[in-house]
Motif scaffolding. Structure first.
Motif, PDB file in Angstrom:
ATOM      1  N   GLY A 128       4.414 -11.083 -16.423  1.00  0.00           N
ATOM      2  CA  GLY A 128       4.424  -9.831 -15.675  1.00  0.00           C
ATOM      3  C   GLY A 128       3.082  -9.463 -15.091  1.00  0.00           C
ATOM      4  N   TYR A 129       1.994  -9.817 -15.766  1.00  0.00           N
ATOM      5  CA  TYR A 129       0.683  -9.406 -15.266  1.00  0.00           C
ATOM      6  C   TYR A 129       0.147 -10.358 -14.192  1.00  0.00           C
ATOM      7  CZ  TYR A 129      -3.967  -7.423 -15.213  1.00  0.00           C
ATOM      8  OH  TYR A 129      -5.136  -6.820 -14.808  1.00  0.00           O
ATOM      9  N   VAL A 147       9.610  -7.282 -21.956  1.00  0.00           N
ATOM     10  CA  VAL A 147       8.161  -7.073 -21.872  1.00  0.00           C
ATOM     11  C   VAL A 147       7.673  -7.302 -20.445  1.00  0.00           C
ATOM     12  CG1 VAL A 147       5.928  -7.979 -22.635  1.00  0.00           C
ATOM     13  CG2 VAL A 147       7.765  -7.609 -24.285  1.00  0.00           C
ATOM     14  N   ARG A 148       8.203  -8.303 -19.772  1.00  0.00           N
ATOM     15  CA  ARG A 148       7.801  -8.564 -18.386  1.00  0.00           C
ATOM     16  C   ARG A 148       8.071  -7.347 -17.507  1.00  0.00           C
ATOM     17  NH1 ARG A 148      10.649  -9.979 -13.911  1.00  0.00           N
ATOM     18  NH2 ARG A 148       9.484 -11.063 -12.248  1.00  0.00           N
ATOM     19  N   GLY A 149       9.267  -6.750 -17.650  1.00  0.00           N
ATOM     20  CA  GLY A 149       9.576  -5.569 -16.851  1.00  0.00           C
ATOM     21  C   GLY A 149       8.641  -4.418 -17.141  1.00  0.00           C
ATOM     22  N   GLN A 150       8.303  -4.217 -18.429  1.00  0.00           N
ATOM     23  CA  GLN A 150       7.373  -3.145 -18.785  1.00  0.00           C
ATOM     24  C   GLN A 150       5.981  -3.402 -18.199  1.00  0.00           C
ATOM     25  OE1 GLN A 150       7.930  -0.290 -20.554  1.00  0.00           O
ATOM     26  NE2 GLN A 150      10.117  -0.743 -20.678  1.00  0.00           N
ATOM     27  N   VAL A 151       5.531  -4.656 -18.263  1.00  0.00           N
ATOM     28  CA  VAL A 151       4.195  -4.984 -17.759  1.00  0.00           C
ATOM     29  C   VAL A 151       4.138  -4.818 -16.246  1.00  0.00           C
ATOM     30  CG1 VAL A 151       2.507  -6.843 -17.509  1.00  0.00           C
ATOM     31  CG2 VAL A 151       3.672  -6.506 -19.683  1.00  0.00           C
ATOM     32  N   SER A 173       5.614  -2.652 -14.539  1.00  0.00           N
ATOM     33  CA  SER A 173       5.471  -1.219 -14.281  1.00  0.00           C
ATOM     34  C   SER A 173       4.086  -0.712 -14.650  1.00  0.00           C
ATOM     35  CB  SER A 173       6.544  -0.445 -15.065  1.00  0.00           C
ATOM     36  OG  SER A 173       6.364   0.947 -14.934  1.00  0.00           O
ATOM     37  N   ILE A 174       3.555  -1.197 -15.769  1.00  0.00           N
ATOM     38  CA  ILE A 174       2.255  -0.699 -16.245  1.00  0.00           C
ATOM     39  C   ILE A 174       1.116  -1.160 -15.345  1.00  0.00           C
ATOM     40  CG2 ILE A 174       0.605  -0.889 -18.153  1.00  0.00           C
ATOM     41  CD1 ILE A 174       3.004  -0.987 -20.047  1.00  0.00           C
ATOM     42  N   ARG A 175       1.177  -2.394 -14.855  1.00  0.00           N
ATOM     43  CA  ARG A 175       0.041  -2.938 -14.099  1.00  0.00           C
ATOM     44  C   ARG A 175      -0.206  -2.206 -12.788  1.00  0.00           C
ATOM     45  NH1 ARG A 175       0.211  -6.600 -10.143  1.00  0.00           N
ATOM     46  NH2 ARG A 175      -1.382  -7.888 -11.127  1.00  0.00           N
ATOM     47  N   GLU A 176       0.743  -1.400 -12.311  1.00  0.00           N
ATOM     48  CA  GLU A 176       0.565  -0.657 -11.066  1.00  0.00           C
ATOM     49  C   GLU A 176       0.061   0.760 -11.285  1.00  0.00           C
ATOM     50  OE1 GLU A 176       0.767  -2.229  -8.362  1.00  0.00           O
ATOM     51  OE2 GLU A 176       1.654  -4.058  -9.222  1.00  0.00           O
ATOM     52  N   ARG A 177      -0.181   1.155 -12.514  1.00  0.00           N
ATOM     53  CA  ARG A 177      -0.616   2.520 -12.789  1.00  0.00           C
ATOM     54  C   ARG A 177      -2.111   2.689 -12.526  1.00  0.00           C
ATOM     55  NH1 ARG A 177       2.734   3.966 -18.355  1.00  0.00           N
ATOM     56  NH2 ARG A 177       4.836   3.591 -17.486  1.00  0.00           N
ATOM     57  N   ASP A 184      -5.587  -2.381 -22.502  1.00  0.00           N
ATOM     58  CA  ASP A 184      -4.859  -1.381 -21.723  1.00  0.00           C
ATOM     59  C   ASP A 184      -3.355  -1.626 -21.650  1.00  0.00           C
ATOM     60  OD1 ASP A 184      -7.237   0.066 -20.940  1.00  0.00           O
ATOM     61  OD2 ASP A 184      -7.688  -1.606 -19.604  1.00  0.00           O
ATOM     62  N   VAL A 185      -2.945  -2.893 -21.568  1.00  0.00           N
ATOM     63  CA  VAL A 185      -1.518  -3.181 -21.385  1.00  0.00           C
ATOM     64  C   VAL A 185      -0.779  -3.220 -22.713  1.00  0.00           C
ATOM     65  CG1 VAL A 185       0.150  -4.855 -20.526  1.00  0.00           C
ATOM     66  CG2 VAL A 185      -1.936  -4.402 -19.223  1.00  0.00           C
ATOM     67  N   LEU A 186      -1.245  -4.023 -23.644  1.00  0.00           N
ATOM     68  CA  LEU A 186      -0.531  -4.201 -24.909  1.00  0.00           C
ATOM     69  C   LEU A 186      -0.349  -2.908 -25.707  1.00  0.00           C
ATOM     70  CD1 LEU A 186      -1.856  -7.655 -26.201  1.00  0.00           C
ATOM     71  CD2 LEU A 186       0.349  -7.107 -25.184  1.00  0.00           C
ATOM     72  N   PRO A 187      -1.355  -2.004 -25.782  1.00  0.00           N
ATOM     73  CA  PRO A 187      -1.114  -0.754 -26.525  1.00  0.00           C
ATOM     74  C   PRO A 187       0.050   0.062 -25.979  1.00  0.00           C
ATOM     75  CG  PRO A 187      -3.468  -1.069 -26.194  1.00  0.00           C
ATOM     76  CD  PRO A 187      -2.780  -2.127 -25.390  1.00  0.00           C
TER      77      PRO A 187
END
Length: 342
Positions: free
Chosen positions: A133-134, A189-193, A195-199, A219-222
């Motif tokens: 995902g990242y 996890v891929r879907g969550q990452v 989403s998170i990487r664009e914040r 930043d991502v794993l927590p």
């Protein structure tokens, strides 16, 4: 006239400060404690774990070894298992062994396989899903192909083939289950990452010169802890059922080691369960109670860790709203009195 208004505002501010002061973990624990189903499920899980840990104590209390065949007391004159009685609390199996003691030792195998296989599957799934995902691009494409390949391989066919080459064992059970259960969590996890990487905070970390490894770890794993915990809890019962299936087919640990799966397999031989119902009912209830408890506990953890999934507002939130309403009514009454005075 403004004194009641000030006191109400101070009380509301104090309540809001108390809510903010509590950590997210404390709030999750408070929500979990209010979920009666999750609490009962947690109690059941703890009891099952204690039964597995203290299986030798259960054997000492009953005075029966899990693999010893009590042919004099544990079998009827016709050679059939005896039902639950004062000596054998849950009856005996076809060889005169104590069902209760074997259930306790079988819980050890089921929990060990379930926990180890789930831990391995979660570790692999989180690693693959995070990297996919990242990094995206070709890495994401290749890892998605790997996930699709793993999900397309027939589970039992692979297990039978592997066991025919190396023989049944506990390690093989853990390996096979872990290999076939990490794919779904990798996709989650891929879907969550993605989403998170664009914040914004990820963009800020990149602009400050943070390396990929540092950003992922710091930043991502927590931000993935909550879904990982929930999915791991829901994965354990699946691993336990897989282990029971392998044991039933003779692909897990070898007899006379007790597992819930091989106890059910022995009960099915020659339709023995038709004359000795306890040899199939009690292992089935143990398997059902364990999987159901873990599933309900996972649902409770999901609701506790995700405030948006709560079915009703918590006590602290209701207190804050009531305080705000009282303060608004007090201000409105004060304004009305001031208007009458003028």
């Amino acid at each position: 006239m403004t004194q009641p208004v000030l006191s109400e505002e101070l009380a509301t501010a104090g309540t809001e400060a108390a809510v903010r002061a509590r950590s997210s973990l404390a709030l999750a624990v408070a929500r979990l404690r209010r979920d009666k189903v999750a609490v009962v499920s947690l109690v059941v899980v703890v009891l099952i774990v204690l039964t597995a840990v203290f299986a030798p104590v259960v054997a000492a209390i009953t005075g029966h070894d899990p693999n010893f065949q009590y042919r004099d007391d544990g079998l009827s004159p016709d050679g059939l298992p005896v039902g639950p009685n004062g000596e054998f609390w849950l009856g005996t199996d076809r060889l005169g062994r104590d069902v209760l003691v074997r259930l306790a030792y079988g819980a050890r195998v089921s929990l060990v396989v379930g926990l180890l296989a789930s831990a391995c599957a979660v570790a692999i799934g989180v690693l693959v899903g995070t990297v996919s995902g990242y990094l995206r691009g070709r890495t994401d494409l290749v890892l998605n192909w790997v996930i699709d390949l793993i999900l397309s391989i027939p589970f039992l066919l692979f297990a039978i083939s592997l066991v025919s080459l190396v023989g049944p064992s506990l390690k093989i059970s853990v390996l096979v289950i872990a290999c076939f259960t990490w794919g779904p969590i990798a996709r989650v996890v891929r879907g969550q990452v993605l989403s998170i990487r664009e914040r914004e905070f990820i963009e800020a970390a990149r602009s400050l010169g943070g390396t990929r490894r540092r950003i992922i770890v710091r930043d991502v794993l927590p931000n993935l802890v909550a879904p990982i915990i929930v999915y791991a809890t829901l994965l354990i019962p699946s691993a336990i059922v897989f282990e029971a299936t392998l044991s039933f087919l003779g692909l897990s640990v070898t007899p006379p080691t007790a597992t819930w799966g091989n106890m059910l397999a022995e009960a099915s031989q020659n339709a023995l369960y038709t004359v000795a119902w306890w040899i199939v009912v009690f292992p089935s209830l143990a398997l059902l109670a364990t999987t159901l408890a873990f599933n309900l506990l996972g649902d409770g953890l999901r609701d506790a860790l995700d405030p948006g999934a709560s079915r009703r507002p918590g006590r602290l939130a209701r207190t804050v709203r009531r305080g705000r309403k009282r303060a608004e009514r007090a201000r409105a009454a004060a304004a009305a009195r001031d208007g009458e005075a003028h």
